[in-house]
Design a protein around this motif. Structure first.
Motif, PDB file in Angstrom:
ATOM      1  N   VAL A  64       0.855  -1.199   0.000  1.00  0.00           N
ATOM      2  CA  VAL A  64       0.000   0.000   0.000  1.00  0.00           C
ATOM      3  C   VAL A  64       0.884   1.239   0.000  1.00  0.00           C
ATOM      4  N   SER A  65       0.392   2.305  -0.615  1.00  0.00           N
ATOM      5  CA  SER A  65       1.188   3.538  -0.685  1.00  0.00           C
ATOM      6  C   SER A  65       0.993   4.413   0.550  1.00  0.00           C
ATOM      7  N   THR A  66      -0.108   4.250   1.253  1.00  0.00           N
ATOM      8  CA  THR A  66      -0.361   4.979   2.499  1.00  0.00           C
ATOM      9  C   THR A  66      -0.852   3.991   3.554  1.00  0.00           C
ATOM     10  N   ALA A  67      -0.741   4.377   4.800  1.00  0.00           N
ATOM     11  CA  ALA A  67      -1.217   3.516   5.885  1.00  0.00           C
ATOM     12  C   ALA A  67      -2.684   3.155   5.645  1.00  0.00           C
ATOM     13  N   SER A  68      -3.015   1.887   5.802  1.00  0.00           N
ATOM     14  CA  SER A  68      -4.366   1.394   5.538  1.00  0.00           C
ATOM     15  C   SER A  68      -4.784   0.420   6.637  1.00  0.00           C
ATOM     16  N   PRO A  69      -5.376   0.911   7.725  1.00  0.00           N
ATOM     17  CA  PRO A  69      -5.798   0.012   8.798  1.00  0.00           C
ATOM     18  C   PRO A  69      -6.807  -1.014   8.267  1.00  0.00           C
ATOM     19  N   VAL A  70      -6.671  -2.260   8.714  1.00  0.00           N
ATOM     20  CA  VAL A  70      -7.547  -3.341   8.258  1.00  0.00           C
ATOM     21  C   VAL A  70      -8.486  -3.723   9.411  1.00  0.00           C
ATOM     22  N   THR A  71      -9.779  -3.631   9.141  1.00  0.00           N
ATOM     23  CA  THR A  71     -10.800  -3.979  10.130  1.00  0.00           C
ATOM     24  C   THR A  71     -11.213  -5.426   9.918  1.00  0.00           C
ATOM     25  N   LEU A  72     -11.307  -6.168  11.016  1.00  0.00           N
ATOM     26  CA  LEU A  72     -11.740  -7.568  10.965  1.00  0.00           C
ATOM     27  C   LEU A  72     -13.106  -7.688  11.624  1.00  0.00           C
ATOM     28  N   PRO A 116       0.011 -16.064  18.482  1.00  0.00           N
ATOM     29  CA  PRO A 116      -0.225 -17.478  18.194  1.00  0.00           C
ATOM     30  C   PRO A 116      -0.728 -18.303  19.373  1.00  0.00           C
ATOM     31  N   ALA A 117      -0.752 -17.747  20.588  1.00  0.00           N
ATOM     32  CA  ALA A 117      -1.293 -18.466  21.742  1.00  0.00           C
ATOM     33  C   ALA A 117      -2.758 -18.088  21.984  1.00  0.00           C
ATOM     34  N   CYS A 118      -3.275 -17.171  21.158  1.00  0.00           N
ATOM     35  CA  CYS A 118      -4.662 -16.680  21.297  1.00  0.00           C
ATOM     36  C   CYS A 118      -4.904 -16.130  22.696  1.00  0.00           C
ATOM     37  N   THR A 119      -4.007 -15.229  23.134  1.00  0.00           N
ATOM     38  CA  THR A 119      -4.181 -14.585  24.438  1.00  0.00           C
ATOM     39  C   THR A 119      -4.368 -13.077  24.341  1.00  0.00           C
ATOM     40  N   THR A 120      -3.931 -12.449  23.244  1.00  0.00           N
ATOM     41  CA  THR A 120      -4.059 -11.001  23.083  1.00  0.00           C
ATOM     42  C   THR A 120      -5.163 -10.701  22.061  1.00  0.00           C
ATOM     43  N   ALA A 121      -6.331 -10.325  22.580  1.00  0.00           N
ATOM     44  CA  ALA A 121      -7.488 -10.080  21.713  1.00  0.00           C
ATOM     45  C   ALA A 121      -7.279  -8.841  20.855  1.00  0.00           C
ATOM     46  N   ILE A 122      -7.835  -8.879  19.651  1.00  0.00           N
ATOM     47  CA  ILE A 122      -7.797  -7.729  18.749  1.00  0.00           C
ATOM     48  C   ILE A 122      -9.050  -6.899  19.026  1.00  0.00           C
ATOM     49  N   SER A 123      -8.847  -5.627  19.379  1.00  0.00           N
ATOM     50  CA  SER A 123      -9.984  -4.769  19.700  1.00  0.00           C
ATOM     51  C   SER A 123     -10.090  -3.554  18.790  1.00  0.00           C
ATOM     52  N   ALA A 124      -9.176  -3.413  17.859  1.00  0.00           N
ATOM     53  CA  ALA A 124      -9.168  -2.266  16.943  1.00  0.00           C
ATOM     54  C   ALA A 124      -8.653  -2.749  15.593  1.00  0.00           C
ATOM     55  N   PRO A 125      -8.810  -1.918  14.551  1.00  0.00           N
ATOM     56  CA  PRO A 125      -8.245  -2.319  13.255  1.00  0.00           C
ATOM     57  C   PRO A 125      -6.753  -2.613  13.368  1.00  0.00           C
ATOM     58  N   LEU A 126      -6.298  -3.586  12.580  1.00  0.00           N
ATOM     59  CA  LEU A 126      -4.870  -3.918  12.562  1.00  0.00           C
ATOM     60  C   LEU A 126      -4.131  -2.924  11.671  1.00  0.00           C
ATOM     61  N   PRO A 127      -2.997  -2.408  12.134  1.00  0.00           N
ATOM     62  CA  PRO A 127      -2.266  -1.433  11.322  1.00  0.00           C
ATOM     63  C   PRO A 127      -1.583  -2.096  10.126  1.00  0.00           C
ATOM     64  N   LEU A 128      -1.682  -1.431   8.999  1.00  0.00           N
ATOM     65  CA  LEU A 128      -0.945  -1.816   7.795  1.00  0.00           C
ATOM     66  C   LEU A 128      -0.252  -0.542   7.328  1.00  0.00           C
ATOM     67  N   ALA A 129       1.038  -0.435   7.636  1.00  0.00           N
ATOM     68  CA  ALA A 129       1.803   0.778   7.353  1.00  0.00           C
ATOM     69  C   ALA A 129       2.049   0.946   5.861  1.00  0.00           C
ATOM     70  N   ALA A 130       2.324   2.176   5.456  1.00  0.00           N
ATOM     71  CA  ALA A 130       2.697   2.451   4.067  1.00  0.00           C
ATOM     72  C   ALA A 130       3.875   1.563   3.710  1.00  0.00           C
ATOM     73  N   GLY A 131       3.803   0.918   2.560  1.00  0.00           N
ATOM     74  CA  GLY A 131       4.847  -0.003   2.126  1.00  0.00           C
ATOM     75  C   GLY A 131       4.577  -1.435   2.562  1.00  0.00           C
ATOM     76  N   GLY A 132       3.618  -1.642   3.449  1.00  0.00           N
ATOM     77  CA  GLY A 132       3.267  -2.982   3.914  1.00  0.00           C
ATOM     78  C   GLY A 132       2.302  -3.659   2.952  1.00  0.00           C
ATOM     79  N   SER A 133       2.206  -4.970   3.053  1.00  0.00           N
ATOM     80  CA  SER A 133       1.326  -5.692   2.130  1.00  0.00           C
ATOM     81  C   SER A 133       0.590  -6.854   2.789  1.00  0.00           C
ATOM     82  N   ALA A 134       0.684  -7.000   4.124  1.00  0.00           N
ATOM     83  CA  ALA A 134       0.000  -8.130   4.761  1.00  0.00           C
ATOM     84  C   ALA A 134      -0.210  -7.887   6.245  1.00  0.00           C
ATOM     85  N   ILE A 135      -1.275  -8.506   6.757  1.00  0.00           N
ATOM     86  CA  ILE A 135      -1.508  -8.583   8.196  1.00  0.00           C
ATOM     87  C   ILE A 135      -1.652 -10.058   8.554  1.00  0.00           C
ATOM     88  N   ILE A 136      -1.390 -10.376   9.797  1.00  0.00           N
ATOM     89  CA  ILE A 136      -1.548 -11.748  10.277  1.00  0.00           C
ATOM     90  C   ILE A 136      -2.339 -11.699  11.573  1.00  0.00           C
TER      91      ILE A 136
END
Length: 186
Positions: free
Chosen positions: A64-72, A85-105
């Protein structure tokens, strides 16, 4: 179309062939796509990594050319989303995808059997969805599903019901094992 570097070779007999390196780059990111296959896991289990990527019109990985938060978001059977990977830290907000990034996990866990649809969305990239399957886990405990009973001496009590359950409390099947009961004196 591929974004891998390649070499072009031109030949014309009787001349000597010539080579030239050619770099092909991805186009601009225009969509999201799940890069990992749908998963099936037992209730209470933590998933393997789920990877969502940004892609160009030819389905090449494209940053991405600009930061693009990904909502799940999820629909169907309830699953929780996690960043570890232990499923202990819950996601409570969009995951950050910084400029130049191409994936979230991310990771997920469900405690009830059924199908869950996980949807990823980002402004300008649309959305992508994938169906995950939560199944009953292996037998883990034996529990009474009826209330405690009081019986009169030398008379039958009302029926008692036992159930084999997985770690999440879902009914789980057992084959080939006899049930043994004992009475505690008291």
């Amino acid at each position: 179309t591929s974004t891998l570097p390649t070499t072009l070779t031109a030949t014309l007999a009787p001349l000597t062939p010539t080579n030239q390196a050619l770099g092909v780059t991805a186009g601009p990111a225009i969509k999201l796509a799940f890069a990992t296959s749908a998963q099936g896991l037992p209730a209470g289990g933590c998933s393997s990594p789920v990877r969502v990527e940004t892609r160009d019109t030819n389905d090449n990985l494209a940053p991405v050319s600009t930061a693009s938060p990904v909502t799940l978001a999820t629909t169907g059977v309830v699953v929780s989303l996690y960043s570890d990977p232990a499923c202990t830290t819950a996601i409570s907000a969009p995951l950050p995808l910084a400029a130049g990034g191409s994936a979230i996990i991310f990771y997920f866990r469900g405690n009830l059997p059924g199908m869950a649809t996980v949807t990823a969305s980002a402004t300008g990239l649309g959305q992508a969805a994938q169906v995950e399957n939560i199944g009953v886990g292996p037998p883990a405990k034996l529990t009474f599903t009826t209330q405690a009973r009081t019986a009169v001496a030398n008379q039958c009590s009302a029926p008692l019901t036992l159930e084999v359950q997985d770690t999440a409390g879902n009914p789980s099947n057992v084959t080939g094992s006899p049930l043994a009961t004992t009475r505690l004196a008291g």
